[in-house]
Design an enzyme around this catalytic site. Structure first.
Site, PDB file in Angstrom:
ATOM      1  N   SER A 112      76.598  58.978  85.546  1.00 35.84           N
ATOM      2  CA  SER A 112      77.034  58.089  84.486  1.00 35.84           C
ATOM      3  C   SER A 112      78.502  57.651  84.598  1.00 35.84           C
ATOM      4  CB  SER A 112      76.829  58.752  83.119  1.00 35.84           C
ATOM      5  OG  SER A 112      77.657  59.897  82.992  1.00 35.84           O
ATOM      6  N   SER A 127      76.939  63.518  87.077  1.00 29.49           N
ATOM      7  CA  SER A 127      77.622  62.259  86.764  1.00 29.49           C
ATOM      8  C   SER A 127      79.029  62.088  87.316  1.00 29.49           C
ATOM      9  CB  SER A 127      77.667  62.060  85.258  1.00 29.49           C
ATOM     10  OG  SER A 127      76.436  61.568  84.835  1.00 29.49           O
ATOM     11  N   LYS A 133      87.353  57.901  81.584  1.00 31.86           N
ATOM     12  CA  LYS A 133      85.974  57.565  81.199  1.00 31.86           C
ATOM     13  C   LYS A 133      85.930  57.358  79.687  1.00 31.86           C
ATOM     14  CE  LYS A 133      81.196  59.303  81.767  1.00 31.86           C
ATOM     15  NZ  LYS A 133      80.346  60.372  82.324  1.00 31.86           N
TER      16      LYS A 133
HETATM   17  N1  GLN Z   1      71.825  61.391  85.578  1.00 31.19           N
HETATM   18  C1  GLN Z   1      71.725  62.546  84.742  1.00 31.19           C
HETATM   19  C2  GLN Z   1      71.188  62.141  83.394  1.00 31.19           C
HETATM   20  O1  GLN Z   1      70.868  61.022  83.230  1.00 31.19           O
HETATM   21  C3  GLN Z   1      73.058  63.210  84.610  1.00 31.19           C
HETATM   22  C4  GLN Z   1      73.989  62.475  83.753  1.00 31.19           C
HETATM   23  C5  GLN Z   1      75.293  63.174  83.594  1.00 31.19           C
HETATM   24  O2  GLN Z   1      75.668  64.022  84.391  1.00 31.19           O
HETATM   25  N2  GLN Z   1      75.966  62.843  82.504  1.00 31.19           N
HETATM   26  O3  GLN Z   1      71.092  62.904  82.509  1.00 31.19           O
END
Ligand code: GLN
Length: 485
Positions: free
Chosen positions: A151, A175, A76
């Protein structure tokens, strides 16, 4: 070649059925051919990868290779990689070359894994659809009109599309697990502190945790053996000794208790998902586990508490991007204030700005007690719910996400709808617990994920629970087979 698991590739390399250069090249060919439609990579590191692959082949020839030497992996783009662009999905870091490697990267490099490139992601890991990326959305390999989740959407799509046998991801509120569910792969969010956060660009430091995204639970265990461990450079990393995460694979689940929180099977859950999840749970019953109804009374507090705490921490973490030392700098600043405000205004996208504004607001004098302090109290109540539940059960199970992958452009204009994607995943981060998402069915031709939550540091047990399911069902292979050919 492209559906081989990490374990398959390691074995093939050991038996000299193919070389690391061959397998690495085959992934690059596939990426070149098919990723233009999926957009899962921000940077492809072919030159560097081939040097590393050649080295691994030499070590194999001399019998000095470590078990995963020469096995490809994607990272990532939130992990700092020395000399390789690290963008975090943001225009702010479009020109950023990290002077050092994140600990996760160092560990993967030391294990001989070959980095194929850096995967697309929501900007600064804020999002659930990969649509907030400066580098454009990622398309779900199961249906190009759908999002891959976020994400870590690029990592999930890359594994599902067969561009990489495995990838790293990070999980602040879901995410790793939600994109794993949307793309039909396996994703583990480990206990907070199990994997070093050093060199992992910070979003919300008390919630962020790295983990593996793989084709099955066994591969996730292999990667945990590489990634986990105490790091003196991360004061929040745990000094509890790691274990061999493959050691418990194949332990019987007889007598294990799986808690089903009433709150995870209530309104808002797509009935087709509920059906898949309930069907998957019958597999566990056949394996000797007992299903127990439980309550997580404060489950409703998780999303609101998270959307105070995560923005608060992000507003503080992202203050370092000021156009002075690194990252985007505006042209011809008139003075220092202009430099700050235009560099940040130009470098950050809408969702990041929204979070910084919310975070700054909830931390401001006068509102701190009303919002931030209340959210921290809610966080404690949520954690206590889980501690109570784990007095009765070994695992907690439910859906990973309330829906399957949704269409691109569907939710991006409605932040609250987007935030609700994480209703089943967020509490796990607030409590710091480990959780696994495994593919468990198909609804509207799209993958469904089953989430298994474990007690602190129970990664090996969780991975075994995933492995047992995958030994007795074929959702994980069936879903990869129906993904982009
Ligand atoms: N979707 C969640 C957010 O927007 C979690 C994102 C994540 O786990 N980085 O914060």
């Amino acid at each position: 070649m492209h559906r081989k698991t990490l374990a398959d590739i390691a074995l093939g390399l050991e038996k000299k059925e193919f070389s690391s250069v061959e397998i690495t090249t085959s992934f690059f060919e596939r990426i070149k051919q098919l990723d233009p439609d999926i957009n899962s990579f921000i940077t492809v590191t072919d030159e560097q990868a081939l040097i590393k692959a050649k080295l691994a082949d030499k070590q194999r020839a001399n019998n000095t290779a470590s078990p995963l030497a020469g096995v490809p992996i994607a990272h990532k783009d939130i992990f700092c990689t020395e000399g390789v662009k690290t963008t975090c999905g943001s225009k702010m870091l479009d020109n950023f070359l990290s002077p050092y490697n994140a600990t996760v990267i160092e560990k993967c490099e030391a294990a001989g894994l070959v980095m194929l490139g850096k995967t697309n992601m929501d900007e600064f890991a804020m999002g659930s659809s990969n649509e907030t990326s400066f580098y454009g959305p990622v398309h779900n390999p199961h249906n190009l009109n759908c999002v891959p989740g976020g994400s870590s959407g690029g990592s999930a799509a890359a594994v599902a599309a067969g561009f990489a046998p495995a990838a790293t991801g990070t999980d602040t509120g879901g995410s790793i697990r939600q994109p794993a569910a949307f793309c039909g792969i396996t994703g583990l969010k480990p206990t907070y502190g199990r994997i070093s956060r050093w060199g992992m660009i910070a979003f919300a430091s008390s919630l962020d945790q790295a983990g593996p995204m793989t084709q099955n639970a066994e591969d996730a265990a292999l990667l945990m053996n590489v990634m986990a461990g105490f790091d003196p450079k991360d004061s929040t990393s745990s000094d509890k000794p790691t274990e061999d995460y493959t050691a418990k694979l194949n332990v019987s689940l007889k007598g294990k208790k799986i808690g089903l929180p009433r709150q995870f099977f209530s309104q808002g859950l797509d009935p087709a998902i509920e059906q898949s999840v309930r069907d998957a749970l019958t597999v566990y019953e056949k394996l000797g586990a007992t299903l127990v109804d439980i309550e997580l009374p404060n489950a409703d507090l998780a999303t609101p508490a998270y959307y105070v705490i995560a923005p608060a921490e992000c507003s503080s973490n992202l203050s370092r991007f000021d156009g002075v030392r690194f990252g985007h700098r505006c042209e011809n600043p008139a003075n220092l204030a202009d430099l700050y405000s235009r560099s940040r205004g130009e470098g950050f996208g809408d969702e990041v700005k929204r979070r910084i504004l919310v975070g700054t607001y909830v931390l401001s004098a006068g509102f701190y007690d009303a919002y931030y302090l209340q959210a921290q109290k809610a966080r404690r109540l949520i954690k206590n719910d889980y501690l109570n539940a784990f007095e009765q059960v070994d695992f907690i199970a439910g859906p990973t996400a309330p829906s399957t992958a949704f269409s691109l452009n569907n939710e991006i204009e409605d932040p609250v709808a987007m935030y609700l994607n994480d209703i089943y995943t967020i509490a796990v981060n607030l409590a710091g617990l480990p959780a696994l998402s495994i593919p468990c069915g198909i609804a509207s031709k799209l993958p469904v994920g089953l989430q298994l939550i474990g007690n602190y540091f129970s990664e090996a047990d969780l991975l075994n629970a995933g492995h047992q399911f995958q030994q007795n069902t074929d959702w994980h292979t069936q879903l990869l087979a129906q993904s982009v050919r």
